[in-house]
Motif scaffolding. Structure first.
Motif, PDB file in Angstrom:
ATOM      1  N   VAL A  22       8.180   5.693  -0.859  1.00 54.27           N
ATOM      2  CA  VAL A  22       7.885   6.501  -2.041  1.00 54.27           C
ATOM      3  C   VAL A  22       9.116   6.594  -2.932  1.00 54.27           C
ATOM      4  N   ASN A  23      10.286   6.750  -2.320  1.00 55.12           N
ATOM      5  CA  ASN A  23      11.526   6.800  -3.094  1.00 55.12           C
ATOM      6  C   ASN A  23      11.794   5.480  -3.800  1.00 55.12           C
ATOM      7  N   VAL A  24      11.546   4.379  -3.124  1.00 58.84           N
ATOM      8  CA  VAL A  24      11.730   3.060  -3.745  1.00 58.84           C
ATOM      9  C   VAL A  24      10.797   2.907  -4.937  1.00 58.84           C
ATOM     10  N   CYS A  25       9.568   3.347  -4.767  1.00 59.17           N
ATOM     11  CA  CYS A  25       8.595   3.273  -5.857  1.00 59.17           C
ATOM     12  C   CYS A  25       9.042   4.123  -7.044  1.00 59.17           C
ATOM     13  N   ALA A  26       9.574   5.324  -6.759  1.00 63.98           N
ATOM     14  CA  ALA A  26      10.058   6.197  -7.831  1.00 63.98           C
ATOM     15  C   ALA A  26      11.246   5.573  -8.559  1.00 63.98           C
ATOM     16  N   LEU A  27      12.149   4.938  -7.818  1.00 63.19           N
ATOM     17  CA  LEU A  27      13.301   4.270  -8.437  1.00 63.19           C
ATOM     18  C   LEU A  27      12.860   3.108  -9.320  1.00 63.19           C
ATOM     19  N   LYS A  28      11.883   2.347  -8.862  1.00 67.23           N
ATOM     20  CA  LYS A  28      11.379   1.235  -9.670  1.00 67.23           C
ATOM     21  C   LYS A  28      10.711   1.740 -10.945  1.00 67.23           C
ATOM     22  N   LEU A  29       9.951   2.816 -10.818  1.00 67.98           N
ATOM     23  CA  LEU A  29       9.314   3.388 -12.001  1.00 67.98           C
ATOM     24  C   LEU A  29      10.357   3.896 -12.993  1.00 67.98           C
ATOM     25  N   ALA A  30      11.406   4.533 -12.488  1.00 68.84           N
ATOM     26  CA  ALA A  30      12.467   5.027 -13.371  1.00 68.84           C
ATOM     27  C   ALA A  30      13.180   3.878 -14.073  1.00 68.84           C
ATOM     28  N   ALA A  31      13.423   2.782 -13.356  1.00 70.49           N
ATOM     29  CA  ALA A  31      14.042   1.605 -13.976  1.00 70.49           C
ATOM     30  C   ALA A  31      13.127   1.006 -15.034  1.00 70.49           C
ATOM     31  N   HIS A  32      11.826   0.974 -14.756  1.00 73.20           N
ATOM     32  CA  HIS A  32      10.859   0.471 -15.737  1.00 73.20           C
ATOM     33  C   HIS A  32      10.863   1.331 -16.999  1.00 73.20           C
ATOM     34  N   ILE A  33      10.893   2.650 -16.821  1.00 71.00           N
ATOM     35  CA  ILE A  33      10.920   3.558 -17.963  1.00 71.00           C
ATOM     36  C   ILE A  33      12.193   3.331 -18.778  1.00 71.00           C
ATOM     37  N   ALA A  34      13.327   3.157 -18.116  1.00 68.15           N
ATOM     38  CA  ALA A  34      14.594   2.950 -18.824  1.00 68.15           C
ATOM     39  C   ALA A  34      14.592   1.654 -19.624  1.00 68.15           C
ATOM     40  N   CYS A  35      13.870   0.669 -19.148  1.00 68.96           N
ATOM     41  CA  CYS A  35      13.867  -0.643 -19.816  1.00 68.96           C
ATOM     42  C   CYS A  35      12.891  -0.721 -20.985  1.00 68.96           C
ATOM     43  N   HIS A  36      11.767  -0.014 -20.889  1.00 66.22           N
ATOM     44  CA  HIS A  36      10.689  -0.300 -21.839  1.00 66.22           C
ATOM     45  C   HIS A  36      10.091   0.906 -22.544  1.00 66.22           C
ATOM     46  N   MET A  37      10.188   2.097 -21.993  1.00 62.65           N
ATOM     47  CA  MET A  37       9.351   3.178 -22.490  1.00 62.65           C
ATOM     48  C   MET A  37      10.136   4.466 -22.674  1.00 62.65           C
ATOM     49  N   SER A  38       9.471   5.432 -23.292  1.00 59.50           N
ATOM     50  CA  SER A  38      10.012   6.778 -23.396  1.00 59.50           C
ATOM     51  C   SER A  38       9.838   7.506 -22.066  1.00 59.50           C
ATOM     52  N   ILE A  39      10.829   8.321 -21.711  1.00 58.80           N
ATOM     53  CA  ILE A  39      10.766   9.058 -20.454  1.00 58.80           C
ATOM     54  C   ILE A  39       9.596  10.036 -20.456  1.00 58.80           C
ATOM     55  N   PHE A  40       9.169  10.465 -21.626  1.00 55.19           N
ATOM     56  CA  PHE A  40       8.065  11.413 -21.725  1.00 55.19           C
ATOM     57  C   PHE A  40       6.782  10.857 -21.104  1.00 55.19           C
ATOM     58  N   THR A  41       6.598   9.536 -21.140  1.00 56.11           N
ATOM     59  CA  THR A  41       5.359   8.931 -20.643  1.00 56.11           C
ATOM     60  C   THR A  41       5.265   8.931 -19.123  1.00 56.11           C
ATOM     61  N   VAL A  42       6.373   9.168 -18.422  1.00 57.52           N
ATOM     62  CA  VAL A  42       6.343   9.098 -16.962  1.00 57.52           C
ATOM     63  C   VAL A  42       5.520  10.239 -16.373  1.00 57.52           C
ATOM     64  N   ASP A  43       5.288  11.310 -17.128  1.00 62.34           N
ATOM     65  CA  ASP A  43       4.452  12.416 -16.633  1.00 62.34           C
ATOM     66  C   ASP A  43       3.066  11.919 -16.238  1.00 62.34           C
ATOM     67  N   HIS A  44       2.554  10.938 -16.980  1.00 59.77           N
ATOM     68  CA  HIS A  44       1.226  10.404 -16.699  1.00 59.77           C
ATOM     69  C   HIS A  44       1.294   9.108 -15.883  1.00 59.77           C
ATOM     70  N   LEU A  45       2.335   8.286 -16.159  1.00 61.37           N
ATOM     71  CA  LEU A  45       2.438   7.000 -15.460  1.00 61.37           C
ATOM     72  C   LEU A  45       2.631   7.199 -13.960  1.00 61.37           C
ATOM     73  N   GLY A  46       3.450   8.183 -13.577  1.00 54.91           N
ATOM     74  CA  GLY A  46       3.667   8.428 -12.153  1.00 54.91           C
ATOM     75  C   GLY A  46       2.390   8.797 -11.427  1.00 54.91           C
ATOM     76  N   CYS A  47       1.539   9.606 -12.071  1.00 57.81           N
ATOM     77  CA  CYS A  47       0.259   9.985 -11.445  1.00 57.81           C
ATOM     78  C   CYS A  47      -0.667   8.783 -11.314  1.00 57.81           C
ATOM     79  N   ILE A  48      -0.679   7.936 -12.340  1.00 62.19           N
ATOM     80  CA  ILE A  48      -1.550   6.756 -12.303  1.00 62.19           C
ATOM     81  C   ILE A  48      -1.124   5.799 -11.195  1.00 62.19           C
ATOM     82  N   VAL A  49       0.183   5.503 -11.126  1.00 59.27           N
ATOM     83  CA  VAL A  49       0.679   4.572 -10.107  1.00 59.27           C
ATOM     84  C   VAL A  49       0.486   5.161  -8.718  1.00 59.27           C
TER      85      VAL A  49
END
Length: 691
Positions: A118-145
């Motif tokens: 789960v931690n690895v998945c969270a780190l990958k999602l955070a890296a994805h957000i840093a590369c491509h998206m606004s951090i605000f979108t992770v509120d919904h992206l994390g639930c979807i993933v």
């Protein structure tokens, strides 16, 4: 302890602790009275005091801190110390005992309940957000993933920001510093102001990567400036280098655009202080930006209405969809089956942006003339009337036809210097050939034995200038001039201005580029075809020897012995691979017999002849921190750029990113303690006020 709220209308009368609260659902499990003070209540789980206001008590029961403590300390597995609220001392003792129990529960959770996947998945999602998206979108992206992966992934903007700022960003930055090590490097710097008008100094580092076996340009950091004072900039840069353990003596050179007096001025500047600390360093003005300035000064010789015509053509269509639709219909009627291409904008933020603009206008010149003629006849618009006159004048078309090959060639040379790795021999050949070609268009044929003889040609002597009718203005221009059927006097004026434009371009290149040509010429001696040739230059004639601080006798011996070894990478296009092979070569006893020469050559290749890398990073900064995200903190912005730079230098994207062991080890219970203790304002670093 919660901070007291401002006194309201009814609070002057005061409120008292109510015993009935100890029977109320949601409060009875944790509420206690505070002996000697009936204006407060105490929480047996959080060990804190709260105002004896019912609304405050309900609000406290809904906080994350209370819910976490309730879940941990209400468990039957946690041994509880008997509560005694008779004195303040016993309250503090209970607080210490409960915190120890809580810490023990956290340590237990770290080993049992926290799933590493789960931690690895969270780190990958955070890296994805840093590369491509606004951090605000992770509120919904994390639930979807989390729902797709069927894992309990709790990742929202506060936690994601903390992962980027405290774990991923610092870890990849440490990896960059380890890769640089004690080796040589160069700096590319540029001043900028963000959307909040805060002055910043963006730093890029260019070095030879032992891990990747190539020259790398990567983001190093952001320095926040309170003013553009040269002393302040110098101290801030030196402090940054010391904090990151980068020895300024190992800095081969500094590159900048050359505009800021505080950075590259002749008197009191960062450059002057740099030379005092590192006399062997080199300052390089960006060749791409220099070519842009040269061409801008040359175009100023021509009529001013040319740039106005190109810029206003873009504005005419960019501000009106009606104009776009009307022009598209006219273009489709004339060119059956083809769609009109949009007009391009001339902008100073993009070097030589006028080149594609001229190409676009000339490719649709006749249709544009008809369009503005139609608008002029049907509408009363001064801009359309003015543009119609300009497009109807054949002189303007002649000037654009003359400029087109000139700006295209300058743009082609500029793109060569934008490449991260390229043979310096190719660069100097292309740059000097551009200058020599321009020179031979206006002077009599002349022989230039060396590169520097071309740059040293005396332009003040007009006796070698060609007559106006013999000046080479381009075959396309001469053909258009003949078809225009202008008077001989008008044709002579046009030809004279075009010749003056070429002459001004030559003068500007001669004024700005000779130092860069000298540095490129010195690097050309390191070409494999040169160093392995029997006619290679003598060691004493190498102009870059002044930069070497080691044993010159040992270096000279290695230079003489280069052709005694069979090398595999001997093509001129493999110049970096050749010197990597030289640096790694070992003799029969296992000693690296060419390591000093190889590393010195690779250090010279770190010299940056273009500041394009730092300009691109500044553009990324402006895209990340814009009007809607003006509260983004510098620490978070810097670590987002570090993550993007990590992906770029490793030639991967977020889908190939794998968190390192160091990142996973940092993602533990201590991380949660730090994240939960962050100030509430930091939870909204990347919040977009769009509602």
């Amino acid at each position: 302890m919660m901070a007291p709220k401002p006194i309201g209308k009814w609070e002057k009368y005061g409120k008292r602790y109510c015993r009935d609260w100890e029977k109320e659902a949601g409060l009875k499990e944790w509420i206690r009275s505070v002996p000697g003070d009936d204006t407060k209540a105490a929480c047996r789980y959080c060990i804190c005091e709260i105002r004896a206001h019912h609304s405050d008590l309900v609000a406290h029961s809904k906080t994350k801190k209370h819910k976490r403590h309730f879940a941990l300390l209400s468990s039957p597995n946690v041994e509880r110390h008997p509560y005694d609220f008779d004195t303040r001392h016993s309250l503090q003792a209970e607080k210490q005992v409960s915190f120890e129990a809580e810490q023990g529960s956290f340590d237990e959770l770290k080993h049992t309940k926290m799933d590493e996947s789960v931690n690895v998945c969270a780190l990958k999602l955070a890296a994805h957000i840093a590369c491509h998206m606004s951090i605000f979108t992770v509120d919904h992206l994390g639930c979807i993933v989390g729902g797709i992966a069927e894992k309990d992934i709790s990742l929202h903007r506060t936690k994601c920001s903390t992962l980027i700022r405290d774990i991923i960003g610092p870890t990849v930055h440490k990896e960059l510093l380890r890769d640089i090590g004690n080796g040589f490097y160069s700096l590319i710097i540029d001043e900028s102001s963000d959307v909040s008008t805060q002055k910043q100094l963006c730093l890029m580092v260019r070095y030879f990567s032992n891990r990747l076996k190539c020259i790398v340009s990567s983001f190093a950091g952001i320095i926040t400036l309170t003013a553009s004072d040269s002393d302040l900039i110098t101290e801030a840069l030196l402090s940054f280098l010391n904090e990151n353990k980068l020895n300024i003596k190992k800095c081969v050179g500094i590159a900048a655009d050359g505009l800021s007096a505080s950075i590259c001025g002749h008197k009191n500047s960062l450059l002057k202080r740099f030379y005092e600390l590192n006399p062997c360093g080199i300052f390089i003005k960006c060749i791409c930006f220099s070519l842009h300035l040269c061409l801008s000064r040359a175009i100023d010789v021509l009529p001013l209405n040319l740039e106005y015509m190109i810029s206003q053509t873009y504005l005419w269509f960019s501000r009106s969809t009606f104009h776009q639709k009307r022009y598209s219909e006219l273009y489709a009627a004339i060119n059956v089956g083809e769609n009109a291409l949009k007009m391009l904008q001339v902008t100073d933020t993009r070097w030589l942006s006028i080149s594609p603009c001229i190409n676009r206008v000339l490719s649709q010149y006749d249709v544009l003339r008809l369009h503005f003629q139609s608008v002029k006849d049907n509408e009363k618009d001064y801009s359309a009337d003015l543009l119609c006159q300009m497009y109807s004048d054949p002189v303007n078309r002649l000037y654009l036809v003359f400029l087109q090959p000139l700006v295209q060639e300058a743009n082609r040379i500029s793109k060569l210097f934008l490449l991260e790795t390229v043979n310096p021999v190719k660069l100097i050949t292309e740059l000097v050939m551009l200058y020599q070609t321009l020179l031979l268009r206006i002077i009599k044929p002349c022989v230039f034995p060396t590169w520097m003889s071309v740059m040293n040609y005396d332009l003040r002597s007009k006796r070698n200038y060609l007559p106006l009718l013999e000046v080479n203005l381009g075959q396309m221009f001469l053909s258009e001039l003949a078809n225009a059927k202008l008077s001989s006097q008008s044709a002579e004026v046009i030809q004279s201005k075009c010749r003056d434009c070429i002459l001004e371009l030559v003068n500007q290149i001669k004024l700005r580029l000779p130092p860069n040509v000298h540095h490129l010429e010195s690097l050309s001696a390191l070409n494999p075809s040169v160093v392995l040739s029997p006619l290679r230059p003598a060691f004493s004639t190498l102009s870059f020897l002044s930069l070497y601080r080691g044993d010159h006798l040992k270096l000279e011996q290695q230079w003489r012995n280069l052709d005694s070894v069979f090398w595999t990478n001997t093509e001129d296009g493999q110049i970096e691979q050749f010197w990597v092979e030289v640096a790694k070569h070992t003799d029969e006893v296992g000693d690296k017999d060419f390591v000093e020469l190889g590393l010195f050559a690779l250090a010279l290749f770190t010299l940056p002849f273009s500041s394009a890398a730092v300009e691109c990073t500044v553009s990324q900064m402006n895209m990340i921190k814009h009007k809607l995200k003006n509260r983004l903190q510098d620490s978070l912005l810097e670590n987002i750029l570090r993550i993007r730079a990590y992906m770029h230098r490793n030639k991967i994207c977020c889908n190939q990113f794998q968190p390192s062991k160091e990142m996973i080890s940092l993602f533990n219970s201590e991380f949660y303690a730090v994240a939960n203790n962050k100030d509430a304002a930091e939870d909204y670093d990347d919040y977009e006020d769009i509602f």
